[in-house]
Every structure is written in C-alpha cells, then in structure tokens.
Design a protein around this motif. Structure first.
Motif, PDB file in Angstrom:
ATOM      1  N   UNK A  42       0.819  -1.217   0.000  1.00  0.00           N
ATOM      2  CA  UNK A  42       0.000   0.000   0.000  1.00  0.00           C
ATOM      3  C   UNK A  42       0.850   1.263   0.000  1.00  0.00           C
ATOM      4  N   UNK A  43       0.330   2.302  -0.621  1.00  0.00           N
ATOM      5  CA  UNK A  43       1.028   3.585  -0.634  1.00  0.00           C
ATOM      6  C   UNK A  43       1.057   4.190   0.771  1.00  0.00           C
ATOM      7  N   UNK A  44      -0.080   4.145   1.466  1.00  0.00           N
ATOM      8  CA  UNK A  44      -0.166   4.618   2.844  1.00  0.00           C
ATOM      9  C   UNK A  44      -0.093   3.395   3.757  1.00  0.00           C
ATOM     10  N   UNK A  45       0.888   3.380   4.644  1.00  0.00           N
ATOM     11  CA  UNK A  45       1.155   2.171   5.437  1.00  0.00           C
ATOM     12  C   UNK A  45       0.194   1.989   6.604  1.00  0.00           C
ATOM     13  N   UNK A  46      -0.099   3.079   7.332  1.00  0.00           N
ATOM     14  CA  UNK A  46      -0.942   3.012   8.529  1.00  0.00           C
ATOM     15  C   UNK A  46      -1.948   4.154   8.469  1.00  0.00           C
ATOM     16  N   UNK A  47      -3.181   3.865   8.907  1.00  0.00           N
ATOM     17  CA  UNK A  47      -4.236   4.879   8.848  1.00  0.00           C
ATOM     18  C   UNK A  47      -5.056   4.883  10.130  1.00  0.00           C
ATOM     19  N   UNK A  48      -5.754   6.001  10.334  1.00  0.00           N
ATOM     20  CA  UNK A  48      -6.792   6.095  11.361  1.00  0.00           C
ATOM     21  C   UNK A  48      -8.139   6.049  10.645  1.00  0.00           C
ATOM     22  N   UNK A  49      -9.080   5.292  11.213  1.00  0.00           N
ATOM     23  CA  UNK A  49     -10.384   5.099  10.589  1.00  0.00           C
ATOM     24  C   UNK A  49     -11.424   5.978  11.273  1.00  0.00           C
ATOM     25  N   UNK A  50     -12.120   6.783  10.478  1.00  0.00           N
ATOM     26  CA  UNK A  50     -13.215   7.619  10.968  1.00  0.00           C
ATOM     27  C   UNK A  50     -14.519   6.908  10.650  1.00  0.00           C
ATOM     28  N   UNK A  51     -15.147   6.348  11.674  1.00  0.00           N
ATOM     29  CA  UNK A  51     -16.358   5.557  11.477  1.00  0.00           C
ATOM     30  C   UNK A  51     -17.504   6.398  10.934  1.00  0.00           C
ATOM     31  N   UNK A  52     -17.695   7.587  11.464  1.00  0.00           N
ATOM     32  CA  UNK A  52     -18.829   8.411  11.046  1.00  0.00           C
ATOM     33  C   UNK A  52     -18.752   8.773   9.569  1.00  0.00           C
ATOM     34  N   UNK A  53     -17.562   9.145   9.124  1.00  0.00           N
ATOM     35  CA  UNK A  53     -17.396   9.532   7.723  1.00  0.00           C
ATOM     36  C   UNK A  53     -17.043   8.354   6.827  1.00  0.00           C
ATOM     37  N   UNK A  54     -16.722   7.219   7.449  1.00  0.00           N
ATOM     38  CA  UNK A  54     -16.261   6.022   6.730  1.00  0.00           C
ATOM     39  C   UNK A  54     -15.066   6.353   5.837  1.00  0.00           C
ATOM     40  N   UNK A  55     -14.120   7.106   6.413  1.00  0.00           N
ATOM     41  CA  UNK A  55     -12.916   7.500   5.687  1.00  0.00           C
ATOM     42  C   UNK A  55     -11.687   7.204   6.542  1.00  0.00           C
ATOM     43  N   UNK A  56     -10.530   7.214   5.898  1.00  0.00           N
ATOM     44  CA  UNK A  56      -9.270   7.023   6.602  1.00  0.00           C
ATOM     45  C   UNK A  56      -8.350   8.208   6.345  1.00  0.00           C
ATOM     46  N   UNK A  57      -7.403   8.399   7.263  1.00  0.00           N
ATOM     47  CA  UNK A  57      -6.367   9.413   7.095  1.00  0.00           C
ATOM     48  C   UNK A  57      -5.041   8.814   7.508  1.00  0.00           C
ATOM     49  N   UNK A  58      -3.933   9.238   6.896  1.00  0.00           N
ATOM     50  CA  UNK A  58      -2.636   8.654   7.229  1.00  0.00           C
ATOM     51  C   UNK A  58      -2.313   8.832   8.709  1.00  0.00           C
ATOM     52  N   UNK A  59      -1.787   7.756   9.314  1.00  0.00           N
ATOM     53  CA  UNK A  59      -1.382   7.816  10.720  1.00  0.00           C
ATOM     54  C   UNK A  59       0.119   7.578  10.816  1.00  0.00           C
ATOM     55  N   UNK A  60       0.856   8.345  11.618  1.00  0.00           N
ATOM     56  CA  UNK A  60       0.358   9.485  12.383  1.00  0.00           C
ATOM     57  C   UNK A  60       0.107  10.707  11.524  1.00  0.00           C
ATOM     58  N   UNK A  61       0.706  10.718  10.323  1.00  0.00           N
ATOM     59  CA  UNK A  61       0.508  11.802   9.371  1.00  0.00           C
ATOM     60  C   UNK A  61       1.056  11.354   8.025  1.00  0.00           C
ATOM     61  N   UNK A  62       0.908  12.201   7.020  1.00  0.00           N
ATOM     62  CA  UNK A  62       1.362  11.827   5.683  1.00  0.00           C
ATOM     63  C   UNK A  62       2.877  11.722   5.607  1.00  0.00           C
ATOM     64  N   UNK A  63       3.590  12.589   6.327  1.00  0.00           N
ATOM     65  CA  UNK A  63       5.052  12.579   6.280  1.00  0.00           C
ATOM     66  C   UNK A  63       5.614  11.224   6.705  1.00  0.00           C
ATOM     67  N   UNK A  64       5.047  10.636   7.738  1.00  0.00           N
ATOM     68  CA  UNK A  64       5.527   9.344   8.223  1.00  0.00           C
ATOM     69  C   UNK A  64       5.171   8.198   7.274  1.00  0.00           C
ATOM     70  N   UNK A  65       4.288   8.460   6.326  1.00  0.00           N
ATOM     71  CA  UNK A  65       3.908   7.454   5.339  1.00  0.00           C
ATOM     72  C   UNK A  65       4.510   7.731   3.967  1.00  0.00           C
ATOM     73  N   UNK A  66       5.518   8.610   3.922  1.00  0.00           N
ATOM     74  CA  UNK A  66       6.140   8.990   2.658  1.00  0.00           C
ATOM     75  C   UNK A  66       7.614   8.598   2.632  1.00  0.00           C
ATOM     76  N   UNK A  67       7.985   7.537   1.920  1.00  0.00           N
ATOM     77  CA  UNK A  67       9.395   7.147   1.805  1.00  0.00           C
ATOM     78  C   UNK A  67      10.227   8.239   1.130  1.00  0.00           C
ATOM     79  N   UNK A  68      11.492   8.330   1.531  1.00  0.00           N
ATOM     80  CA  UNK A  68      12.395   9.342   0.959  1.00  0.00           C
ATOM     81  C   UNK A  68      13.834   8.873   1.164  1.00  0.00           C
TER      82      UNK A  68
END
Length: 369
Positions: free
Chosen positions: A58-84
C-alpha cells in the motif's frame, strides 16, 4: 406467547455459545474500506488505527479510521507514510501494530520495501508526537526475518516480537522471537528455528486450494502472540502448526537462559487451527483468527477446548484481532491475503470492499498487549 418463548430460546442459545458450546456467536460488520486491513490498534478514546496489509504494497502504510465519515487518514501523518532518501524517519512496511495504556501506538516497521533499518516506532496519541524509535539491528533481524506481531509488555519493560522467518525467501525454518529492552534498546534473538517457533507441515488450505508459491506450500513460523492480563505468560504459535505454546514472560526475557534452557520451560498449551492473529480476555480465553474457515476460534481457559467463536462468509483471511477497551468489542480484519497475486498465477483476485468485523468476547478483553 410463542414470540416470547422464541426470544427466550434465542437468548439461551446465545449464552450457550458464549459458554463454549459448538455454536457460532454473533458478529457484525463494523466497516468496509477500499484497501486490505492488516492489524488493528486503538487510541485511548477507542479510535481505530490499523495497518494496510503490507502484502499488497500500500502507498499509505498506517491509517486512522473515521467511522462516522467512513474514511481514513494517514497515521500518524502523511510525512511518516512517505518514503524518501534523505532520512529513514518514515514507515516502510508495517503489519504489527499495538497500543499501550499510555496512549502510545507501537508499529513494527519490517523495512524490506525500502533500504532502511527495521524498527519499532511509537507515536504518542495524547501529545501527537513521536514517543521513541527502537532500531532492530541485523544481529536480531537477519535477512530472512519477518517480524510480524508483538506483545508490548510495559510491566516488565520489553517488546516481545514474533518473527515468522519468511522474509526475502525464508522458508520459516529460522522463525524466532526478538526481545527488545524498552529501557536500553538492546535486542536479542532467541529460540530461532526451534520446535515451537518453526512451522510444521500443516499447509494452509482454503476452499480446497493450498496456499502455495510456485507449487510449493508456504509454511509460516512464529506468528500469533499475546500475553495474559498480568503479563505472566506469553502465548504463541506458528501460523502453520497445530499447537499453542506458552512460556513465562520472565523466563523468555531472561538473558541467562539459553535456547535449551527455555525449551524445557515451554508448555504445550492447547490445540489450534492454522491461525494468524491472537488475543486474550481477562479470564484467559484465547481468540485466534482461523484463516481456513473464515472465522475466529476461541480456546476456552476452563478446559482448553477449541470452539468457533464467530464466522462470516466475508471474513476472508482474518488477520489481526484486538480488543477495544472503550466499547468492549473484539475487532478483526479480513485481509484477503490468499487472493493476492503470488497465490493466483501472478494476478490478484482480491476484491473490494475489505471488511472490519467486531464481536463481544466471552468476558471483558485484555486492553493493552
């Protein structure tokens, strides 16, 4: 009157299921998402944080799940999910993820996808800051390692990692434990390739099809792991193996014991199916994701018998199982790993959506492991 009797009988049946009869307890779909869910952890507020299963890169390794919106966001943030290339303060390849009582989410970065050192990353969800990084050197994590899951033992101060031994072409025969001292960061590799950590010849068979790569059964070593409420015992077993074993935590982390010393102290605890994740409740009932039968099994502490706890047609390759201390449910992912390209002539047959299920355990679960 007949309706009342029917309701009473239904309740009795439900109670019998929870008492270990050969029945299936209730499971519900908690959410559906577009990518495969690996292991699940929780913030102190009960929010779901999970790894996207690394098997599907996966492009994003870890996410937080928002049940109400049924959406995810990168955890802890996008920077930590971006290889460099400039540094390795990012997540490369994550499956194992656990939370502790201090609000820290601990993630095992197996590396492999990027040229970085394997590590454990702790993110404090109370302060929204990095807690600590523990690096896992090659002496403890050789090339064939695949550090899959762990116990976060804050009582004794150790991470205890189950290493499947199938990284970079490994065949599971060198599966092991990795012990990490929380205070010093020192790491050790123990029980490598021993009788209770390496797989046995019990191939994974789903719908009559062997889980195989290039015609050879994939046999996976030390995998599911958990600890009881007091961190007295570590329970574990190979994914491909018919037994659960346990050993006293203080024995396993004792540097004075050789592998031979430890082997004598290991108890064969119970039978089990081929399983991935493992969890436990306050009475010592063990919950195992049963890969071959789209179910979660329970090993009852009262007699160590194995029952089917929950089952669902969409629970394809149940992987992680974790207890949410806020709502009192066990959560389980369905990763569809067996539908991935390596097992299907080079073409993935996994289909959206991917499911997250939950169910009530027999008694209150153990929250922080």
């Amino acid at each position: 009157m007949m309706k009342k009797i029917s309701i009473i009988l239904s309740l009795v049946t439900s109670v019998m299921a929870l008492q270990g009869q050969n029945t299936v307890s209730e499971v519900e779909t908690y959410g559906t998402v577009d990518q495969a869910v690996g292991n699940i952890a929780f913030t102190n507020d009960g929010e779901l944080v999970y790894s996207h299963h690394p098997f599907f890169s996966p492009e994003i390794r870890v996410v937080k799940f928002d049940k109400k919106a049924n959406t995810t966001s990168p955890f802890p943030n996008l920077e930590w999910n971006t290889p460099r290339e400039t540094d390795d303060n990012y997540l490369s390849n994550v499956l194992g993820i656990r939370n502790d009582e201090n609000g820290v989410i601990w993630m095992i970065d197996m590396a492999q996808r990027n040229n970085v050192t394997p590590k454990i990353v702790g993110w404090n969800t109370k302060t929204n800051k990095l807690e600590r990084i523990y690096y896992l050197p090659e002496s403890s994590v050789p090339s064939i390692s695949q550090p899959n899951d762990m116990v976060v033992d804050t009582k004794h101060g150790f991470f205890i990692i189950a290493d499947e031994g199938i990284g970079n072409g490994g065949d599971g025969s060198k599966a092991a434990f990795i012990i990490v001292d929380m205070k010093t960061g020192k790491t050790r590799r123990v029980l490598e390739g021993t009788r209770t950590t390496k797989p046995e010849n019990t191939p994974t068979v789903i719908n009559g099809k062997h889980l195989a790569v290039n015609g050879k059964d994939l046999l996976i070593g030390n995998d599911g792991i958990t600890a009881d409420a007091n961190f007295e015992y570590i329970y574990y077993g190979s994914l491909n193996g018919p037994k659960i074993y346990r050993i006293k935590t203080l024995d396993l982390v004792n540097e004075d014991f050789t592998d031979a010393d430890l082997d004598i102290k290991i108890e064969t605890y119970s039978d089990k199916p081929n399983n991935g994740g493992m969890s436990i409740d306050n009475e010592g009932n063990l919950y195992l994701t049963a890969l071959e039968t789209k179910s979660v099994a329970v090993v009852l502490a009262k007699d160590r018998s194995v029952k089917t706890m929950v089952q669902d047609k969409n629970m394809v390759w149940p992987d992680g199982v974790s207890y949410n201390h806020v709502d009192g449910y066990m959560y389980v992912s369905a990763a569809q790993v067996n539908r991935g390209a390596p097992f299907n002539e080079g073409k993935s047959v996994a289909t959206k959506p991917f499911y997250i299920f939950r169910f009530k355990p027999v008694v209150k679960g153990v929250s922080f492991r």
